[in-house]
Design an enzyme around this catalytic site. Structure first.
Site, PDB file in Angstrom:
ATOM      1  N   ASN A  92     -12.760  -2.826   3.240  1.00  0.00           N
ATOM      2  CA  ASN A  92     -13.655  -1.680   3.389  1.00  0.00           C
ATOM      3  C   ASN A  92     -14.626  -1.739   2.221  1.00  0.00           C
ATOM      4  O   ASN A  92     -14.209  -1.634   1.059  1.00  0.00           O
ATOM      5  CB  ASN A  92     -12.848  -0.377   3.355  1.00  0.00           C
ATOM      6  CG  ASN A  92     -11.866  -0.272   4.514  1.00  0.00           C
ATOM      7  OD1 ASN A  92     -12.180  -0.671   5.629  1.00  0.00           O
ATOM      8  ND2 ASN A  92     -10.684   0.248   4.246  1.00  0.00           N
ATOM      9  N   HIS A 117     -10.446  -5.142  -3.072  1.00  0.00           N
ATOM     10  CA  HIS A 117      -9.097  -5.428  -2.563  1.00  0.00           C
ATOM     11  C   HIS A 117      -9.184  -5.788  -1.093  1.00  0.00           C
ATOM     12  O   HIS A 117     -10.073  -5.350  -0.378  1.00  0.00           O
ATOM     13  CB  HIS A 117      -8.163  -4.233  -2.762  1.00  0.00           C
ATOM     14  CG  HIS A 117      -8.685  -2.946  -2.195  1.00  0.00           C
ATOM     15  ND1 HIS A 117      -9.634  -2.183  -2.850  1.00  0.00           N
ATOM     16  CD2 HIS A 117      -8.414  -2.301  -1.044  1.00  0.00           C
ATOM     17  CE1 HIS A 117      -9.911  -1.106  -2.122  1.00  0.00           C
ATOM     18  NE2 HIS A 117      -9.199  -1.161  -1.006  1.00  0.00           N
ATOM     19  N   GLY A 126     -15.331   3.190   4.564  1.00  0.00           N
ATOM     20  CA  GLY A 126     -14.018   3.772   4.298  1.00  0.00           C
ATOM     21  C   GLY A 126     -13.414   3.398   2.958  1.00  0.00           C
ATOM     22  O   GLY A 126     -12.226   3.662   2.727  1.00  0.00           O
ATOM     23  N   GLN A 127     -14.196   2.760   2.084  1.00  0.00           N
ATOM     24  CA  GLN A 127     -13.626   2.387   0.783  1.00  0.00           C
ATOM     25  C   GLN A 127     -13.358   3.635  -0.057  1.00  0.00           C
ATOM     26  O   GLN A 127     -14.215   4.514  -0.171  1.00  0.00           O
ATOM     27  CB  GLN A 127     -14.585   1.451   0.017  1.00  0.00           C
ATOM     28  CG  GLN A 127     -13.967   0.914  -1.273  1.00  0.00           C
ATOM     29  CD  GLN A 127     -14.830  -0.130  -1.971  1.00  0.00           C
ATOM     30  OE1 GLN A 127     -15.966  -0.402  -1.566  1.00  0.00           O
ATOM     31  NE2 GLN A 127     -14.298  -0.705  -3.036  1.00  0.00           N
ATOM     32  N   HIS A 155      -7.011  -5.633   2.392  1.00  0.00           N
ATOM     33  CA  HIS A 155      -5.852  -5.085   3.101  1.00  0.00           C
ATOM     34  C   HIS A 155      -5.297  -6.180   4.017  1.00  0.00           C
ATOM     35  O   HIS A 155      -6.062  -6.828   4.745  1.00  0.00           O
ATOM     36  CB  HIS A 155      -6.264  -3.923   4.014  1.00  0.00           C
ATOM     37  CG  HIS A 155      -6.803  -2.723   3.303  1.00  0.00           C
ATOM     38  ND1 HIS A 155      -6.044  -1.600   3.059  1.00  0.00           N
ATOM     39  CD2 HIS A 155      -8.035  -2.454   2.809  1.00  0.00           C
ATOM     40  CE1 HIS A 155      -6.790  -0.678   2.449  1.00  0.00           C
ATOM     41  NE2 HIS A 155      -8.002  -1.175   2.291  1.00  0.00           N
ATOM     42  N   ASP A 209       0.852  -1.189   0.000  1.00  0.00           N
ATOM     43  CA  ASP A 209       0.000   0.000   0.000  1.00  0.00           C
ATOM     44  C   ASP A 209       0.888   1.239   0.000  1.00  0.00           C
ATOM     45  O   ASP A 209       1.889   1.310   0.714  1.00  0.00           O
ATOM     46  CB  ASP A 209      -0.906  -0.006   1.241  1.00  0.00           C
ATOM     47  CG  ASP A 209      -2.047   0.987   1.119  1.00  0.00           C
ATOM     48  OD1 ASP A 209      -3.213   0.547   1.047  1.00  0.00           O
ATOM     49  OD2 ASP A 209      -1.778   2.210   1.078  1.00  0.00           O
TER      50      ASP A 209
END
Ligand code: AMP
Length: 109
Positions: free
Chosen positions: A82, A95, A88-89, A97, A31
């Site tokens: 998310n 994807h 919070g996306q 995390h 990230d």
């Protein structure tokens, strides 16, 4: 024409992003704004905007979890998806995390 998608571009090799893992279904890369000492994203090659839109893709979702566990090896880690704005996306390409290297509180923020 399809909407531009940063993760589709990364998967396609547009920026030369280093893949920490890759197979025919997904890739994993660091990230850009890590929230832990290790912060890896596991991203399907195919574009699905969010988890809710990929709910029937059992094989792919299983693969993402399997790869999440492989990329951190045997360390303790947290997996986060998310899904949607309230969660919070910010990037609308599914994807996972994978975070490790510190203690994570519960409940999450
Ligand atoms: P989310 O907010 O759950 O949609 O997660 C999107 C994540 O993608 C964030 O943690 C961002 O830091 C990360 N991100 C955005 N652009 C890039 C990029 N070009 N390379 C790596 N990570 C990125």
């Amino acid at each position: 024409m399809a909407e531009p998608c940063i993760f589709c571009d990364i998967v396609g090799g547009k920026y030369g992003t280093k893949f920490l893992y890759e197979d025919e279904a997904c890739v994993a890369f660091a990230d850009v704004k890590p929230m832990a000492p290790t912060h890896i994203l596991v991203v399907p090659r195919e574009h699905h905007p969010r988890l809710q839109a990929a709910a029937e893709e059992e094989k792919l979702l299983g693969r993402l979890m399997s790869v999440a566990a492989k990329v951190v090896k045997d360390r303790d880690f947290r997996v986060v998806v998310n899904d949607g704005a309230d969660a919070g996306q910010t990037v609308y390409h599914l994807h996972v995390h994978v975070l490790s290297g510190r203690h994570f509180g519960w409940p999450p923020g």
